[in-house]
Structures are given as structure tokens and as C-alpha cells.
Design a protein around this motif. Structure first.
Motif, PDB file in Angstrom:
ATOM      1  N   VAL A 184     -11.610 -67.218  40.252  1.00 43.98           N
ATOM      2  CA  VAL A 184     -11.902 -67.400  41.676  1.00 43.98           C
ATOM      3  C   VAL A 184     -10.596 -67.589  42.441  1.00 43.98           C
ATOM      4  O   VAL A 184     -10.375 -66.973  43.492  1.00 43.98           O
ATOM      5  N   SER A 189     -25.222 -70.315  48.701  1.00 42.11           N
ATOM      6  CA  SER A 189     -24.237 -69.256  48.894  1.00 42.11           C
ATOM      7  C   SER A 189     -24.531 -68.468  50.167  1.00 42.11           C
ATOM      8  O   SER A 189     -23.628 -68.183  50.965  1.00 42.11           O
ATOM      9  N   LEU A 191     -14.276 -72.290  50.344  1.00 42.90           N
ATOM     10  CA  LEU A 191     -15.717 -72.056  50.410  1.00 42.90           C
ATOM     11  C   LEU A 191     -16.234 -71.503  49.081  1.00 42.90           C
ATOM     12  O   LEU A 191     -17.309 -71.885  48.613  1.00 42.90           O
ATOM     13  N   ALA A 192     -15.464 -70.612  48.437  1.00 39.29           N
ATOM     14  CA  ALA A 192     -15.902 -70.053  47.156  1.00 39.29           C
ATOM     15  C   ALA A 192     -15.961 -71.147  46.090  1.00 39.29           C
ATOM     16  O   ALA A 192     -16.898 -71.192  45.280  1.00 39.29           O
ATOM     17  N   VAL A 223     -19.103 -73.122  46.626  1.00 36.31           N
ATOM     18  CA  VAL A 223     -20.278 -72.407  46.121  1.00 36.31           C
ATOM     19  C   VAL A 223     -20.299 -72.459  44.594  1.00 36.31           C
ATOM     20  O   VAL A 223     -21.338 -72.702  43.967  1.00 36.31           O
ATOM     21  N   PHE A 224     -19.123 -72.255  43.997  1.00 32.10           N
ATOM     22  CA  PHE A 224     -19.033 -72.269  42.539  1.00 32.10           C
ATOM     23  C   PHE A 224     -19.467 -73.621  41.974  1.00 32.10           C
ATOM     24  O   PHE A 224     -20.232 -73.687  41.011  1.00 32.10           O
TER      25      PHE A 224
END
Lengths: 317, 323, 272
Positions: free
Chosen positions: A24, A253, A294-295, A298-299
Motif C-alpha cells: 500500500v 471503503s 485514507l488507504a 481502509v486497510f
């Protein structure tokens, strides 16, 4: 108590999480480098000169090998340093931390709306399959799937905020300063943001409940004279829980992605609107920083959901 | 005696289990020869490892140890492209005739495929050869143009046989090749096997749990239990003078296909389930279900003993020359 | 064929097909059937209500809304199809290779898929569009890349299932190599759900493209696009709220039509 098999599943998930998280970060890092040509040129602005490009290249270390750049970027990252905004010279981390509460407020609010409305619609539709309730729920899901929610947001601002003056049209109130005002202001954005989640949850829950109701176990109960509603209430709840858990990650997500548009329409100073501004202004470190944060968010939510799932789901055994 | 067509030496196949790190020893040290033109029957319960053995013989599975030699050539010593070019010599028929056919291809295309892969002859010649082989197993041109779901189970098994034979193999392994079919059709297919063997000079390895089928078609029989052979004998000998307690239990459990004099003998029904091949019993693997087991059966693995010409048994309680 | 006709009796599916047919015709014929030049500014006639000359009124620069709507159809339609096709083209081979080869290749590709799926689709698309530069083509590339991990994951799962099939073993026993097995047995039997998925994603792609154009990262003004028209409407929300009606309804109807088309394709190809 966790069985051997469950703890093995959990260990496996956590072990997979580490390389995924590294990837990521790598994707976020590489986003700056996939563009056509030199990142220094991207950063040099409208009228680059030879000197300014060379200076930027030196300043940001673009002259070094890419893996070295990545490692030093990760090194800074681990110290909480995401670089400076090219526009405001503000540290990107400060910018994110400043704006994240506004974003999280509408995301969480929208999640609550989506789960409450979606659960009611989904369960009601499954309990009275083929009835008016079912048709309405299915119709809502169908339209919600096709609705451009930034358009819905505009409609709501136009009617509920501008015409009827029920809600403030734009902006955000800091939650810690005025919790009620913050929630009130966040209501319209949260409704707009919740729409696609309502569709997902209604559909998943309806399908799962219909499957439960068709199982031999439930058929036996029905033969004994219990009504579908009573069966759902007594035996379906655990299934509802597991089904909802499986969609949490997906819905979260979607909501995070939705903030880019929702915050833009409602002029909310969150990470989503900041990302769009930065993308248009070519403020690349802000783009990179926000996408990464943000990723990762979500992860992490997905990881927690996976772990909970491993603990709760009877089928893991 | 001339060199055997198929020679299997100390073959071992184990599957790692995903979660625990244990291994499932499906085939655990099997050796045998099959002469050209001969039919060897391999009998075993489900879970004995006989299907895995069949797949390893035709090199669909790479064994962890041991050799498979076809006409003196060690298959697993060959580089992959060479092995692919040898595959036409050894073919396998699977239990499920439907699953063995690609649902999106017409029957003719499936039967032609081995020729297409090899690139033998012109497309028209390949079609003609495929149609001829289909005709030989009893299917006409109209059936060749159909899709698998439009044929019956017996017809589909005929298609599988035609595909296996279209490039004239020397060895054919049939893995439960009739057990998914109706009893009335089983006999037809078995007779087809026997006819084709005579016509094409085939060598067969017939893998089955069905004693009657095995006795009917085999020259020699091998009895498999938990990854190993326990008794090997000519079919007639095994029927009348089985020595291993497991073989005798199998014979006793067989309801109708056997002469009554065997059934009236001492019945030794099998008790319990076949143990897990992940953690097989020590010593003789059959001892946990054996009615005549002794302490020494747990202590040591029984050695092979020759009790008559061509009749070998692995049991502590059987006297005979070591071999 | 008969099953397809039966499905078309479903009024929703029939209406969807009809709308898409009309839209494609309108998109292709836009230069000839538009009543006005979609780029022609008329500062004396801004924000007019619907009239005989301007059926849907004019926008903030006096441009004819109907003409802009018709000219905006083509980018919306073709970019959705292009983005979905690109996502499938990238994702399918990765999924096939991961599922077929297994081992460390699978582990590496699977972690990559997991990582990319951690990025919400629109987030990834915005990031890529921002770096590639703002244009419709780049928006299509960005959305396509953002869709690809989903396709890869689905193709991988299907490949894993098909690889176990007995007919694959039968072909291997017949001497087939990896390429033969992949192209003639695995791909044809694994691809149907991937195509179904593509159909179901068309509506999502449409809304994603409209979102990017709305945010200023897709079709660039003054070129007409539905998302761009909504962006103008947002600026004039108080003075001319009607501006948002036409492009919004067009988007909603087209997304509904795409979704019903995808659903029809699912029922036709993947009857369960």
C-alpha cells in the motif's frame, strides 16, 4: 476461547497484512512516479527553468535510485513526516490531522445511517418476500445504485438547505466544540454519502436472510407453526451480525471514496475536498499523503473486520 | 521373461496439509511391474490411495520419491517438454465421464484434441481419425457434433475412451472407470475394454473398489491398503487362496459375485473406518482392524513373502519365502 | 437466443435497452441533431428557462443545455465502456496467471491485489488522474486501473476452480502445455463471471467518469460533459437550481440502464 484453527487463521491474516501494508505504501509512493516523465518537472510549476528543475531534483532527491527514494520516504513516514504542501508550505501531516475529524464524522454518521436503514429494509424485504415492502426495498436499492450521489447532495442542498432552510447548506462545525451543531451540520452530507451503502446492505442482507429462511432447519420451525418474523428474530440475528460484518469493510471503503465528492459539494474542510484541491493544483505531496492515509485507514478497518470474522464465523471451524 | 512395460519402484506421494503442516501420505512405498498386454487390477477402499497411484503412473502427479518407468524410460527424469511428448503412450480414464469433458467443446473437438496438440497430419486427417475412433467405440457422426451435456453417461465414457485411444497408447489406466455408470451399462463398457485390449494390444491398469469387476477383467490383482500393497496374486489364485486378512475380509464382504463356498466360509467383516493416512498405525497398517492381529504386528512392518509363484503377501502371520 | 428474448420481456430490461439505444444514436448523431452549437456563448441570454428555441434553457454562459447534453452523451458512454474494458484487459491476465501458476507468483500478485483493493476506487482514480494530467483519456485510464484489481481477484478465483476440473487433467494427459491449457480450457470456462462483472461495473464506471469530470479531473471545459455540467450547476445552485436537473436525470437513467443491462447479461450468461 479461541481454538487452534481460529488462532491459525488469525495469525495467517496478520502475517499477510504486513506485506500488503508495505505494498500500500509502495503504491502511494509510486503514484508520483507513474506520470509521463520527470516528477521534478511536475513539481516545477507552470514555467520551469533548467535551474529550478535541477534544484527541485536535488532538493527532493529525485536524482537518487528509486528504491533509495522509497526507503527514505518510508523512513520519514515512520517519523510522521509526509513532506510539505507545495502551495501552503504547511506540513502535510498537520493538514491531514486537522481535516480528518470532519471526514470521519460524516463517514461514521453515514455508516450508521446506511446500516440502520439497510438492515431494516433488507430484513423486512426478506421476511415478506414479494410483498410491497420487498418491492419498495428492492426499488430503493436499484435506484440508490444508479444515483450519482453528488447530484443527490446538490438536490438536498437546493431543496432542504436553500429553499426550506432546514439545514445549513455548507461547511462543518468542529465536533469537540459543538457536538450537536456538528452532527446537525453533518446530517445532509451523511445522508448523501449513505446512499450506496444502503443499497449494498439491503441487497446483501435480503439475500442472506432469504437463504436462512430457506434452510431445512428453518423449514422445520415453520412446519411447527412459527411465523417467519419470529424465526428471523430468534434465529436470524446471528446471521444478520455475520452478514453485516462482511460488508463493513466494503461499505467503509465506499464511504471514504465518497467523501471526495460529498465534501466538495458541501464545502466541508475534510481530507476529501483537500485531496481534490491538491489534485487540481498539482500539490503532489498532499495528494500522496492523503491517498496513503485514507488507504491505510481502509486497510486497517478491513483487517479488523477479517479478524473479527475469524473469531465469530462458525464456518471457519 | 521380457522387460515389463510398466515398472513402478518404491513410489511415494504425500500431500502437505494446509493448516497443520502435517502431510497426508497417499501412496507410501509401492512397487510393481506390469507386462506388455497384461491387465493388473488394483483393489482398495476409498482412501487407500489408489487414485493417487493411478495419477502418478500417468505422470499427472509428481511423486515425492520413487520411479515410474514406461518401456524402460524413467518418466520423472525427463525434462517437461520431453515428458509431454511421451504422454500419448500412457493414458488414463477417470471415474466421472462428464467432468472429464470440457463442457464448451463438441465431442469431436475433445477427441481430436490429442491429435491437434501433437499436430499429427492435416486437420482433415485428424477429424477422420477422431471420427473413426468414435465409430470404433460406438458413436456416430451426429453424436460427434454434440456437446457433452447432450450425451448419456455411458456415451460420455465411450468418448473418454476414444480420446484416450486416438493416439494409440501402450498403457491405459482406468480409475474407477465404470463405477459412476448404471450396472447395465457397466457390462457393455467392460466388454468394450476387453475388445479394445485385444484389438490394440493394450496394457491395462484397472483401479477399482469393485472386486467383481477386478476379478472379471484382470490377469493379476494387487490389494492396496492405506498407501501400500498388502497382497499381489494372479486373479484366480486370489479368488481361491487369498492369504492376507484384509483381502479375505474384502472377499467375505463381497455379497453376490463370489462362489458360495467362499461366502459360507469364516466371515471376517471389516470393522471400523480406515485410519487416517496423515498418521498411519505403526507396524502393519491393517492391524487396527485386523481380527487376528498380534503384538508383533504393531512392532514391525511385515516383510513381503512369496507363498506361491507370483503370489506375494505382506503379513507377519503368513509363512513363506522372503522376497 | 430464446432465453434472451424472454429476458427482454422484463419491462425494466426492455426500457434500459431502449434508453441505451436512443442514447447511442443521440451520441453519434449529436453534431447533426443538436439545435445549437454546444460551445456557442451568448452572454445576453444566460440562465434562460426552457423555451421554444432552447428546449432545456441555457447555462451560465448562455449555451444551449440540450445541445450540451447531447454532446456530453458520447464521452460518458464510451469512457464507461473503455474504462471497464481496460480494467478487464489488465486484471484478467494477472488473475489467470496467479491462479494457474500458484506458488510465489500467486502470493505476490495476490498481495498486490489486496494492496490495490485497499484504495477506494475513486481515490485511486483521482490520484492517477491527477498525476497523468486532466483529460478524458487519462480519466478512462485511471478508472480502468482502479477497476483492474477487482477483475484480477475474480479471474484468479475462477481460474483456481477451473484448474481443478478433470477435463484440464485430461488435456494435460493428452500432452497439452501451459499455454494450450490456459487458452483452450481454463480461460473459456473461467471468463463468464468476469464478463458478467464487467457488465455490472458499467454503471459504476459511468458515475466514476462523471465524478472525475465533476471534480475537474476528467473532460475539460469548455467541452461538454454531464459531470462538468453538474459542476457548473453547483456554482449556480442558488440562482439557477434547474441547471442540475437535465444532466443529473441523464446520468441516473443511463446508470439504471447500464445496471439493468448488466443484470440481464448476468441472468443470460450465468443462470443460477
Amino acid at each position: 476461547m479461541l481454538t487452534r484453527r481460529r488462532s491459525r487463521v488469525i495469525r495467517h491474516r496478520v502475517a499477510q497484512a504486513v506485506p500488503t501494508l508495505i505494498l500500500v505504501s509502495l503504491v502511494s509512493f509510486l503514484i508520483l512516479h507513474i506520470g509521463p516523465g520527470d516528477p521534478a518537472l511536475l513539481l516545477a510549476g507552470e514555467f520551469p527553468t533548467e535551474e529550478s528543475i535541477a534544484e527541485i531534483r536535488q532538493l527532493y532527491g529525485f536524482d537518487r535510485p528509486i528504491w533509495e527514494q522509497y526507503l527514505s520516504w518510508v523512513g520519514q513516514l515512520l517519523r510522521g513526516d509526509l513532506g510539505l504542501s507545495l502551495q501552503s508550505r504547511e506540513p502535510v501531516m498537520d493538514l491531514i490531522l486537522n481535516r480528518l475529524p470532519n471526514t470521519l464524522l460524516i463517514v461514521c454518521y453515514a455508516m450508521v445511517i446506511a446500516f440502520v436503514v439497510g438492515s431494516v429494509l433488507g430484513i423486512a424485504a426478506a421476511a415478506r418476500r414479494g410483498s410491497l415492502v420487498d418491492r419498495v426495498a428492492t426499488g430503493v436499492a436499484t435506484i440508490a445504485d444508479a444515483l450519482p450521489y453528488f447530484w443527490l447532495a446538490m438536490l438536498m442542498v437546493s431543496v432542504l438547505a436553500l429553499d426550506w432552510q432546514l439545514f445549513p447548506a455548507t461547511g462543518a462545525v468542529r465536533f469537540l466544540e459543538d457536538p450537536l451543531g456538528a452532527i446537525w451540520t453533518a446530517t445532509l452530507p451523511a445522508i448523501a454519502l449513505s446512499i450506496s451503502g444502503i443499497a449494498q446492505i439491503t441487497r446483501q442482507l435480503r439475500a442472506a436472510m432469504i437463504e436462512v429462511l430457506a434452510s431445512p432447519f428453518v423449514r422445520t420451525l415453520r412446519a411447527k407453526g412459527l411465523s417467519p418474523a419470529a424465526i428471523l428474530w430468534r434465529h436470524g440475528l446471528k446471521n444478520v451480525g455475520v452478514t453485516l460484518l462482511t460488508v463493513v469493510g466494503l461499505v467503509f471503503s465506499g464511504k471514504i471514496g465518497g467523501t471526495l465528492l460529498t465534501e466538495t459539494v458541501f464545502a466541508i474542510p475534510g481530507t476529501g475536498s483537500a485531496l481534490i484541491q491538491a489534485a487540481i493544483n498539482k500539490d503532489y505531496f498532499v495528494v500522496q499523503g492523503i491517498i496513503l492515509m485514507l488507504a491505510v485507514l481502509v486497510f486497517l478497518v478491513n483487517l479488523v473486520v477479517d479478524l473479527l470474522y475469524a473469531v465469530l464465523d462458525p464456518r471457519v471451524e | 521373461m521380457s522387460a515389463p512395460l510398466l515398472r513402478v519402484q518404491d513410489l511415494r506421494v504425500a500431500f502437505p496439509l494446509r493448516d497443520s503442516g502435517d502431510t497426508l501420505k497417499a501412496v507410501d512405498g509401492v512397487s510393481f511391474d506390469v507386462a506388455e498386454g497384461e491387465t493388473l487390477g488394483i483393489i482398495g477402499e476409498s482412501g487407500s490411495g489408489k487414485s493417487t497411484l493411478g495419477r502418478a503412473i500417468v505422470a499427472l502427479l509428481r511423486p515425492d520419491a520413487g520411479r515410474v518407468e514406461l518401456a524402460g524410460e524413467d518418466l520423472f527424469a525427463l525434462p517437461a517438454p520431453q515428458l509431454r511428448r511421451r504422454r500419448h503412450a500412457m493414458q488414463i480414464i477417470f471415474q466421472d465421464p462428464h467432468a472429464a469433458l470440457n463442457p464448451r467443446r463438441r465431442i469431436l473437438d475433445s477427441v481430436r484434441e490429442p491429435l491437434d496438440i501433437a499436430g499429427e497430419g492435416s486437420p482433415a486427417e485428424r477429424t477422420a481419425r477422431a471420427l473413426a475412433m468414435l465409430a470404433r467405440v460406438g458413436l456416430d457422426q451426429a453424436q460427434a457434433a454434440r456437446f457433452p451435456h447432450e450425451l448419456s453417461g455411458g456415451q460420455k465414457q465411450r468418448v473418454n475412451i476414444a480420446r484416450a485411444l486416438v493416439r494409440r497408447p501402450r498403457l491405459l489406466v482406468a480409475d474407477e472407470a465404470t463405477s459412476a455408470l448404471d450396472v447395465s451399462i457397466q457390462a457393455d463398457i467392460l466388454n468394450l475394454y476387453l475388445d479394445l485390449q485385444a484389438e490394440f494390444g493394450l496394457t491395462y491398469v484397472i483401479i477399482t473398489h469393485d472386486l467383481a469387476v477386478a476379478m472379471h477383467v484382470s490377469d493379476r490383482l494387487a490389494v492396496m491398503y492405506l498407501g501400500r500393497f498388502v497382497e499381489v496374486a494372479p486373479a484366480a489364485t486370489l479368488e481361491q487362496a487369498a492369504r492376507h486378512p484384509y483381502t479375505r475380509a474384502l472377499l467375505a464382504a463381497e455379497p453376490v459375485a463370489l462362489p458360495s463356498r467362499l461366502v459360507t466360509g469364516a466371515r471376517m467383516p471389516l470393522q471400523g473406518e480406515i485410519p487416517s493416512p496423515v498418521d498411519p498405525p505403526s507396524g502393519c497398517r491393517f492391524r487396527t482392524r485386523c481380527p487376528v492381529a498380534e503384538p508383533r504386528c504393531a512392532a514391525a512392518e511385515p516383510a513381503w513373502r512369496q507363498v506361491a509363484p507370483g503370489h506375494r503377501v505382506a503379513c507377519h502371520l503368513v509363512e513363506g519365502a522372503a522376497c | 437466443m430464446r432465453r434472451l428474448l424472454l429476458i427482454l420481456r422484463d419491462p425494466g430490461a426492455a426500457a434500459g435497452m431502449l434508453w441505451l439505444g436512443l442514447l447511442i444514436a443521440a451520441a453519434l448523431a449529436a453534431p447533426w441533431i443538436s439545435p445549437h452549437d454546444p460551445l456557442k456563448v451568448d452572454l445576453l441570454g444566460v440562465l434562460q428557462p426552457p423555451s421554444a428555441t432552447h428546449w432545456l434553457g441555457t447555462d451560465d454562459l448562455g449555451r444551449d443545455v440540450l445541445s450540451r447534453l447531447l454532446h456530453g452523451a458520447a464521452p460518458s458512454l464510451f469512457s464507461s465502456i473503455g474504462a471497464v474494458a481496460l480494467g478487464m484487459l489488465i486484471g484478467l491476465p494477472f488473475g489467470l496467471i496467479a491462479g494457474y501458476l500458484g506458488g510465489w507468483v500467486d502470493a505476490a500478485i495476490s498481495r498486490g491485489i489486496d494492496a490495490l483493493l485497499s484504495f477506494p476506487t475513486i481515490l485511486l482514480a483521482v490520484g492517477i488522474a491527477a498525476v497523468l494530467g486532466t483529460s478524458l483519456t487519462n480519466a478512462v485510464i485511471a478508472i480502468g486501473i482502479a477497476f483492474s484489481p477487482g477483475f484480477a481477484r475474480l479471474a484468479r478465483a475462477r481460474t483456481l476452480a477451473v484448474k481443478q476440473e478433470l477435463y484440464v487433467d485430461a488435456a494435460r494427459a493428452a500432452g497439452a502445455g501451459a499455454w494450450w491449457l490456459l487458452t483452450r480450457h481454463v480461460l473459456p470456462n473461467a471468463v463468464t463471471p468476469v464478463i458478467v462483472q464487467a457488465g455490472l461495473l458499467l454503471g459504476t464506471a459511468l458515475l466514476a467518469e462523471a465524478s472525475l469530470s465533476f471534480l475537474g479531473l476528467g473532460v475539460q471545459p469548455p467541452q461538454a460533459s454531464w459531470g462538468g455540467m453538474l459542476a457548473r450547476a453547483l456554482l449556480y445552485l442558488e440562482r439557477a437550481p434547474d441547471l442540475m436537473i437535465a444532466p443529473g436525470v441523464a446520468l441516473l437513467l443511463t446508470a439504471l440502464a447500464f445496471n439493468s443491462l448488466g443484470e440481464t447479461a448476468r441472468r443470460w450468461l450465468d443462470p443460477r
